[in-house]
Write a protein that holds these residues in place. Sequence first.
Motif, PDB file in Angstrom:
ATOM      1  N   TYR A   1       0.779  -1.229   0.000  1.00 13.01           N
ATOM      2  CA  TYR A   1       0.000   0.000   0.000  1.00 13.01           C
ATOM      3  C   TYR A   1       0.816   1.286   0.000  1.00 13.01           C
ATOM      4  CZ  TYR A   1      -3.768  -3.186   1.263  1.00 13.01           C
ATOM      5  OH  TYR A   1      -4.667  -4.218   1.267  1.00 13.01           O
ATOM      6  N   VAL A   2       2.047   1.268   0.499  1.00 13.37           N
ATOM      7  CA  VAL A   2       2.831   2.495   0.679  1.00 13.37           C
ATOM      8  C   VAL A   2       3.974   2.538  -0.335  1.00 13.37           C
ATOM      9  CG1 VAL A   2       4.163   3.887   2.311  1.00 13.37           C
ATOM     10  CG2 VAL A   2       2.275   2.469   3.146  1.00 13.37           C
ATOM     11  N   ALA A   3       3.953   3.521  -1.219  1.00 13.59           N
ATOM     12  CA  ALA A   3       5.010   3.669  -2.229  1.00 13.59           C
ATOM     13  C   ALA A   3       6.351   3.909  -1.540  1.00 13.59           C
ATOM     14  CB  ALA A   3       4.679   4.838  -3.159  1.00 13.59           C
ATOM     15  N   GLY A   4       7.368   3.162  -1.959  1.00 14.47           N
ATOM     16  CA  GLY A   4       8.709   3.301  -1.397  1.00 14.47           C
ATOM     17  C   GLY A   4       8.939   2.492  -0.129  1.00 14.47           C
ATOM     18  N   ALA A   5       7.869   2.046   0.518  1.00 15.62           N
ATOM     19  CA  ALA A   5       8.006   1.229   1.726  1.00 15.62           C
ATOM     20  C   ALA A   5       8.263  -0.219   1.324  1.00 15.62           C
ATOM     21  CB  ALA A   5       6.745   1.329   2.566  1.00 15.62           C
ATOM     22  N   LYS A   6       8.751  -1.016   2.292  1.00 15.24           N
ATOM     23  CA  LYS A   6       9.117  -2.408   1.987  1.00 15.24           C
ATOM     24  C   LYS A   6       8.715  -3.363   3.092  1.00 15.24           C
ATOM     25  CE  LYS A   6      13.270  -1.045  -0.526  1.00 15.24           C
ATOM     26  NZ  LYS A   6      14.729  -1.048  -0.514  1.00 15.24           N
ATOM     27  N   TYR A   7       8.676  -4.626   2.714  1.00 14.72           N
ATOM     28  CA  TYR A   7       8.621  -5.744   3.648  1.00 14.72           C
ATOM     29  C   TYR A   7      10.002  -6.378   3.603  1.00 14.72           C
ATOM     30  CZ  TYR A   7       3.557  -5.301   2.950  1.00 14.72           C
ATOM     31  OH  TYR A   7       2.280  -4.839   2.849  1.00 14.72           O
ATOM     32  N   LEU A   8      10.585  -6.610   4.764  1.00 18.44           N
ATOM     33  CA  LEU A   8      11.886  -7.275   4.869  1.00 18.44           C
ATOM     34  C   LEU A   8      11.642  -8.608   5.563  1.00 18.44           C
ATOM     35  CD1 LEU A   8      13.902  -4.170   6.144  1.00 18.44           C
ATOM     36  CD2 LEU A   8      13.571  -4.920   3.768  1.00 18.44           C
ATOM     37  N   ARG A   9      11.717  -9.686   4.801  1.00 15.84           N
ATOM     38  CA  ARG A   9      11.349 -11.014   5.309  1.00 15.84           C
ATOM     39  C   ARG A   9      12.597 -11.829   5.598  1.00 15.84           C
ATOM     40  NH1 ARG A   9       9.241 -16.207   4.173  1.00 15.84           N
ATOM     41  NH2 ARG A   9       7.066 -16.470   4.764  1.00 15.84           N
ATOM     42  N   ILE A  10      12.635 -12.445   6.782  1.00 15.35           N
ATOM     43  CA  ILE A  10      13.758 -13.285   7.200  1.00 15.35           C
ATOM     44  C   ILE A  10      13.195 -14.648   7.596  1.00 15.35           C
ATOM     45  CG2 ILE A  10      15.629 -13.589   8.865  1.00 15.35           C
ATOM     46  CD1 ILE A  10      14.359 -10.163   8.523  1.00 15.35           C
ATOM     47  N   ALA A  11      13.576 -15.678   6.882  1.00 11.50           N
ATOM     48  CA  ALA A  11      13.125 -17.035   7.214  1.00 11.50           C
ATOM     49  C   ALA A  11      13.896 -17.548   8.425  1.00 11.50           C
ATOM     50  CB  ALA A  11      13.337 -17.962   6.020  1.00 11.50           C
ATOM     51  N   ALA A  12      13.216 -18.300   9.272  1.00 12.11           N
ATOM     52  CA  ALA A  12      13.864 -18.921  10.428  1.00 12.11           C
ATOM     53  C   ALA A  12      14.912 -19.918   9.949  1.00 12.11           C
ATOM     54  CB  ALA A  12      12.827 -19.623  11.299  1.00 12.11           C
ATOM     55  N   ALA A  13      15.982 -20.067  10.712  1.00  7.63           N
ATOM     56  CA  ALA A  13      17.030 -21.031  10.365  1.00  7.63           C
ATOM     57  C   ALA A  13      16.503 -22.461  10.439  1.00  7.63           C
ATOM     58  CB  ALA A  13      18.225 -20.860  11.285  1.00  7.63           C
ATOM     59  N   GLN A  14      15.540 -22.707  11.331  1.00  9.12           N
ATOM     60  CA  GLN A  14      14.917 -24.025  11.467  1.00  9.12           C
ATOM     61  C   GLN A  14      13.407 -23.849  11.440  1.00  9.12           C
ATOM     62  OE1 GLN A  14      16.495 -25.424  15.182  1.00  9.12           O
ATOM     63  NE2 GLN A  14      18.233 -26.383  14.204  1.00  9.12           N
ATOM     64  N   GLY A  15      12.721 -24.780  10.875  1.00 14.28           N
ATOM     65  CA  GLY A  15      11.267 -24.703  10.813  1.00 14.28           C
ATOM     66  C   GLY A  15      10.812 -23.828   9.659  1.00 14.28           C
ATOM     67  N   ASN A  16       9.507 -23.554   9.608  1.00 20.03           N
ATOM     68  CA  ASN A  16       8.974 -22.799   8.482  1.00 20.03           C
ATOM     69  C   ASN A  16       8.532 -21.388   8.847  1.00 20.03           C
ATOM     70  OD1 ASN A  16       6.746 -23.549   9.983  1.00 20.03           O
ATOM     71  ND2 ASN A  16       5.473 -23.992   8.206  1.00 20.03           N
TER      72      ASN A  16
END
Length: 198
Positions: free
Chosen positions: A152-167
């Motif tokens: 929804y926000v121009a220029g904004a982001k989602y920064l996603r980090i997957a767990a080292a273990q599990g989902n």
Amino acid sequence: MMRVGLALACATVLAACSSPDHPAAPTAAPAAMASSAVASAVPAAPVQPAALARYDGYGDMHFGMDEATFDRAWAGELKVTTPAAGSSCISKRPQWVKAPTDFAFMFEGGHFVRYDVGTAKEIAPGGGKVGMSEAQIGSLYGDRVVEQPHKYVAGAKYLRIAAAQGNAALLFETDATGKVTQWRVGVPPQVDYVEGCG
């Protein structure tokens, strides 16, 4: 002669004390005794409490718990939202939460699946928090960060980090200037719901 007799008597008494039936107790070397005395005089470093926010849940609550088990583990009062028509998704908030965006637990299908944080008081797994810059998040999580544009926000982001273990995954939301405004941890697909239960 008396000295020799006295020495002989002492030797006999000492030998009796260390007979095979009663072995002599080992004696500590003076240096070892001194170092243990110093070690016990030095106070231990304070133990840091375990982080509440984790990739597999929050505090004593783990993803996948049913609501009743979660409520017993929380052992406090929670404000519950009413699910939308046809939805099994609800949020529960601790009584101390002032604004709905500050903190919430998400349940779907009767199970704990995610929690959302919008305050700098809570620290995410790995050290991130609200108010940090995108660069600070990058320095904490390195090449594990996957960037996505905000819905929804121009220029904004989602920064996603997957767990080292599990989902499970940790997801930071930034504003257009790159500052973290909120974050959440959960399991897919719920961790990726942009509108929460909406």
